[in-house]
Write an enzyme that holds these catalytic residues in place. Sequence first.
Site, short mmCIF file in Angstrom:
data_model
loop_
_atom_site.label_atom_id
_atom_site.label_comp_id
_atom_site.label_asym_id
_atom_site.label_seq_id
_atom_site.Cartn_x
_atom_site.Cartn_y
_atom_site.Cartn_z
CG ASP A 65 39.14 -9.07 -47.45
OD1 ASP A 65 38.39 -9.08 -47.89
OD2 ASP A 65 40.48 -9.73 -48.10
CG ASP A 94 35.99 -8.17 -51.35
OD1 ASP A 94 36.16 -8.41 -50.19
OD2 ASP A 94 36.84 -8.10 -52.13
#
Length: 461
Positions: free
Chosen positions: A80, A281
């Site tokens: 992440d 992201d």
Amino acid sequence: MMNPKSQTINLFPAVFFFLLLCAQPSQATKDSSKGQVKLQNHRLGSSVVFPVSGNVYPLGYYYVLLNIGNPPKLFDLDIDTGSDLTWVQCDAPCNGCTKPRDSQYKPNHNTLPCSHLLCSGLDLPQSKPCDDPEDQCDYEIGYSDHASSVGALVSDEFPLRLENGSTMRPHLTFGCGYDQQSPGPHPPPPTAGILGLGRGKVSISSQLSSLGVTKNVIVHCLSHNGKGGFLSIGDELVPSSGVTWTSLSLKPPSKNYKTGPAELLFDEKATGVKGVNFVFDSGSSYTYFNAEAYQAVLDLVRKDLKGKALKDTKEDKSLPVCWKDKRALKSVHDVKKYFKTISLRFGGSQKNGQVFQIPPESYLIITEKGNVCLGILNGTEIGLENYNIIGDISFQGIMMIYDNEKQRIGWIPSDCDKLPNVDQDNGGDLSEEEAYPRGFGLMGELFSGADASKNKKDGEL
């Protein structure tokens, strides 16, 4: 066993992340050993490379296997770049964990105090002062799908084999999550936790850089065909030429990989949508545009499909917009001819702008029902306001480079199926029981109106 001191957390209305700095006393980990000091004085300039497993659909995430502790225990962590904190499910005991107890992390008097630099130095607007500097440093992190993790910061060894052949066991700080909540419509992912690779001080890449182990550069390459790809921390895999670079946004300061404004193009033609800011992201399965950009793309796609074999279908609920053919589809390549490339042009003019291309195979999925669905979603509808997210679906077949040393982000088309100079045996597979489109690790500073209230007392590890 449920932690009797934990309570339900209010996560509405948007993404937030904050550290809770006041809790019960505990013993601090003394991680500033002589070995650590030596690391700080000797920059190796190497990289660590991890095989990546996973896919956008049906699994919905990509993960790596990482050893933590001494003796080391292997954990599968969701990669992440949208959040800073790495956390694992923690046997403290754990409420809401998906892993059995023998696969959870077991703390051993190694929690960090509030006075620790990575607890008190995060500069988050929601941070609160410590009543006692030796209080345990607790954290609470929430995501846009209202999933959350609550726990305490701990420090432990991370055995790493570097690309230059050396091995190291740096002590790194991460979250020991003892209360996981996933109230949304999707089940929690089967991974043990999150590998936080954002721009903040607590991210694993920032910590390795501060210890002199690697440069603060992150590279990931996600495969189109479900083979996974690879992840690297350090700059050794960065090509010396051919990379398209654009600057990261520095004003206001952001812990996300946010770029400057871009123009939206469809089939290399202007759409009239300009000044769009994007966050890159890997914690998002799909790509999200604000309402204006999303509607522009959807209208142009539907215009191209008029008179074609593909027809709208409401029967497939995999994603909001899907089409069916006369026969069940097996691959995006079966319908690629009906769709155009979407592009983002950063840096202004047509001559000097940096273009990030999103071909059809990087914004479409083929569902288990044999339909094709649009993997660009309306972010405004889920509370992302005017922000736009480039997620995993649009990273496929591209080497993405997050260069925190030079405050820039780059990309280059690559064969992500080829793992560079790393032992293939470190990989692994998870069962693909159900798609899990993840939320985001985006910091709350992006959104106004985030509820960062706190009305609970945290447990002691």
